[in-house]
Scaffold this motif. Sequence first.
Motif, PDB file in Angstrom:
ATOM      1  N   ALA A  18     -44.217  -4.929  49.647  1.00  0.00           N
ATOM      2  CA  ALA A  18     -43.168  -5.944  50.241  1.00  0.00           C
ATOM      3  C   ALA A  18     -42.309  -5.134  51.107  1.00  0.00           C
ATOM      4  O   ALA A  18     -41.712  -5.559  52.235  1.00  0.00           O
ATOM      5  CB  ALA A  18     -42.353  -6.601  48.956  1.00  0.00           C
ATOM      6  N   LYS A  19     -41.936  -3.900  50.729  1.00  0.00           N
ATOM      7  CA  LYS A  19     -41.152  -3.022  51.346  1.00  0.00           C
ATOM      8  C   LYS A  19     -41.775  -2.783  52.811  1.00  0.00           C
ATOM      9  O   LYS A  19     -41.185  -2.672  53.706  1.00  0.00           O
ATOM     10  CB  LYS A  19     -40.873  -1.767  50.672  1.00  0.00           C
ATOM     11  N   LEU A  20     -43.220  -2.576  52.702  1.00  0.00           N
ATOM     12  CA  LEU A  20     -43.875  -2.430  53.856  1.00  0.00           C
ATOM     13  C   LEU A  20     -43.960  -3.508  54.905  1.00  0.00           C
ATOM     14  O   LEU A  20     -43.798  -3.326  55.955  1.00  0.00           O
ATOM     15  CB  LEU A  20     -45.405  -2.026  53.663  1.00  0.00           C
ATOM     16  N   ILE A  21     -44.143  -4.441  54.316  1.00  0.00           N
ATOM     17  CA  ILE A  21     -44.229  -5.653  55.088  1.00  0.00           C
ATOM     18  C   ILE A  21     -42.416  -6.053  55.906  1.00  0.00           C
ATOM     19  O   ILE A  21     -42.610  -6.373  57.011  1.00  0.00           O
ATOM     20  CB  ILE A  21     -44.405  -7.207  54.373  1.00  0.00           C
ATOM     21  N   ALA A  22     -41.645  -5.714  55.061  1.00  0.00           N
ATOM     22  CA  ALA A  22     -40.362  -5.784  55.503  1.00  0.00           C
ATOM     23  C   ALA A  22     -39.849  -4.903  56.480  1.00  0.00           C
ATOM     24  O   ALA A  22     -39.263  -5.273  57.543  1.00  0.00           O
ATOM     25  CB  ALA A  22     -39.444  -5.746  54.308  1.00  0.00           C
ATOM     26  N   SER A  23     -40.590  -3.623  56.289  1.00  0.00           N
ATOM     27  CA  SER A  23     -40.263  -2.713  57.488  1.00  0.00           C
ATOM     28  C   SER A  23     -40.820  -3.137  58.983  1.00  0.00           C
ATOM     29  O   SER A  23     -40.435  -2.484  59.760  1.00  0.00           O
ATOM     30  CB  SER A  23     -40.588  -1.376  57.019  1.00  0.00           C
ATOM     31  N   ARG A  24     -41.888  -3.957  58.775  1.00  0.00           N
ATOM     32  CA  ARG A  24     -42.420  -4.169  60.014  1.00  0.00           C
ATOM     33  C   ARG A  24     -41.816  -5.410  60.867  1.00  0.00           C
ATOM     34  O   ARG A  24     -42.173  -5.940  61.701  1.00  0.00           O
ATOM     35  CB  ARG A  24     -44.207  -4.561  59.785  1.00  0.00           C
ATOM     36  N   LEU A  52     -37.375  -9.558  47.345  1.00  0.00           N
ATOM     37  CA  LEU A  52     -38.555  -9.563  46.407  1.00  0.00           C
ATOM     38  C   LEU A  52     -38.701  -8.205  45.921  1.00  0.00           C
ATOM     39  O   LEU A  52     -39.022  -7.957  44.756  1.00  0.00           O
ATOM     40  CB  LEU A  52     -39.718 -10.165  47.109  1.00  0.00           C
ATOM     41  N   ALA A  53     -38.727  -7.253  46.948  1.00  0.00           N
ATOM     42  CA  ALA A  53     -39.039  -5.875  46.485  1.00  0.00           C
ATOM     43  C   ALA A  53     -37.967  -5.348  45.561  1.00  0.00           C
ATOM     44  O   ALA A  53     -38.580  -4.436  44.610  1.00  0.00           O
ATOM     45  CB  ALA A  53     -38.936  -4.840  47.837  1.00  0.00           C
ATOM     46  N   ASP A  54     -36.850  -5.801  45.503  1.00  0.00           N
ATOM     47  CA  ASP A  54     -35.786  -5.140  44.569  1.00  0.00           C
ATOM     48  C   ASP A  54     -36.158  -6.023  43.200  1.00  0.00           C
ATOM     49  O   ASP A  54     -36.007  -5.209  42.414  1.00  0.00           O
ATOM     50  CB  ASP A  54     -34.519  -5.488  45.094  1.00  0.00           C
ATOM     51  N   ASN A  55     -36.456  -7.220  43.565  1.00  0.00           N
ATOM     52  CA  ASN A  55     -36.762  -7.789  42.057  1.00  0.00           C
ATOM     53  C   ASN A  55     -38.071  -6.867  41.306  1.00  0.00           C
ATOM     54  O   ASN A  55     -38.071  -6.895  40.174  1.00  0.00           O
ATOM     55  CB  ASN A  55     -37.172  -9.208  42.214  1.00  0.00           C
ATOM     56  N   MET A  56     -38.801  -6.662  42.109  1.00  0.00           N
ATOM     57  CA  MET A  56     -40.040  -5.978  41.575  1.00  0.00           C
ATOM     58  C   MET A  56     -39.770  -4.571  41.000  1.00  0.00           C
ATOM     59  O   MET A  56     -40.154  -4.010  40.022  1.00  0.00           O
ATOM     60  CB  MET A  56     -41.212  -5.530  42.739  1.00  0.00           C
ATOM     61  N   GLY A  57     -38.877  -3.781  41.774  1.00  0.00           N
ATOM     62  CA  GLY A  57     -38.259  -2.655  41.219  1.00  0.00           C
ATOM     63  C   GLY A  57     -37.817  -3.020  39.936  1.00  0.00           C
ATOM     64  O   GLY A  57     -37.828  -2.188  38.848  1.00  0.00           O
ATOM     65  N   ALA A  58     -36.971  -3.848  39.587  1.00  0.00           N
ATOM     66  CA  ALA A  58     -36.236  -4.294  38.225  1.00  0.00           C
ATOM     67  C   ALA A  58     -37.335  -4.780  37.232  1.00  0.00           C
ATOM     68  O   ALA A  58     -37.147  -4.207  36.129  1.00  0.00           O
ATOM     69  CB  ALA A  58     -35.122  -5.212  38.646  1.00  0.00           C
TER      70      ALA A  58
END
Length: 207
Positions: free
Chosen positions: A42-48, A61-67
Motif C-alpha cells: 500500500a505504501k509503495l502504491i501510494a508513493s507512485r 490503509l497502510a497506517d491501518n495495516m501497521g496498527a
Amino acid sequence: MLADLTIKEYLAKTAGDEAVPAGGCAAAMGAALAASLTRKIAKLIASRMDIGEQKIQMESLADNMGALSDEFTHCIDADAKAYQELMAAHKMPSKTEEEKVLRDEQIQKNTLIVAMVPFDVAEMAMRMMDYIAEVAKLADKNLLSDICTAMFFARSAALSGLQTTRTNLPSLKSKNVVVDLTIKSSEIEKQAVTKERELLDWIKSSN
C-alpha cells in the motif's frame, strides 16, 4: 516476550521442547506477516500516485495495516501467556472442596481466554482480507504475487486460529459460549475461504 525474539530465536523456540509457542502463536505470526506485507504494498502504491483520493486511501490503509500488525504481534505473546496460565491452573491444589471449586473456576476462565485469543486473530485476519483485496485493485501486475502471498497468510491465519479455538471448546462448560463460538467460527471460515477465492478469480479475470 516472544515478539522481541529474532526470527531464528523464534523458530528455535517453536521447534523446541516447550509447549509454547505453538499453533495459536503461529496463526498470529502469519496474520502479522500478512498485515506487514500489505502495508508495504500500500505504501509503495501510494508513493507512485499524485495527490488525490486514492493516494490518501492507500496511505490510510497502510497506517491501518501497521496498527493491525502490532495487534497481531501482541497476540503472539497473549496466546503464549494464556496457555501458560491455563497450565498453571491445572496444577492448582484440589484436595479440599474449596480448592476444587477455585481450580475449576481458574481452568474455565483460562480455557476461555486460550480459545478467544486465536478466535480474535482469526476474525481480524478474515476482516483484513477485505483490505488486501482493496490494495489488489490498485496494484500493478508485478505486485500481484505479493498481494496473493498476503492473502494466503491471512486465510491461513484465520483457519488455523479457528482450529485452535475449536480444539479448546470441548473443555468449556458454558454451552451457550460453545454454541456461539462454533457458529461464529464456521461463518468466519466460510468468509475467509470465499474472500481468498474471490481475489484469485479477480486476478485471473483481469489478466
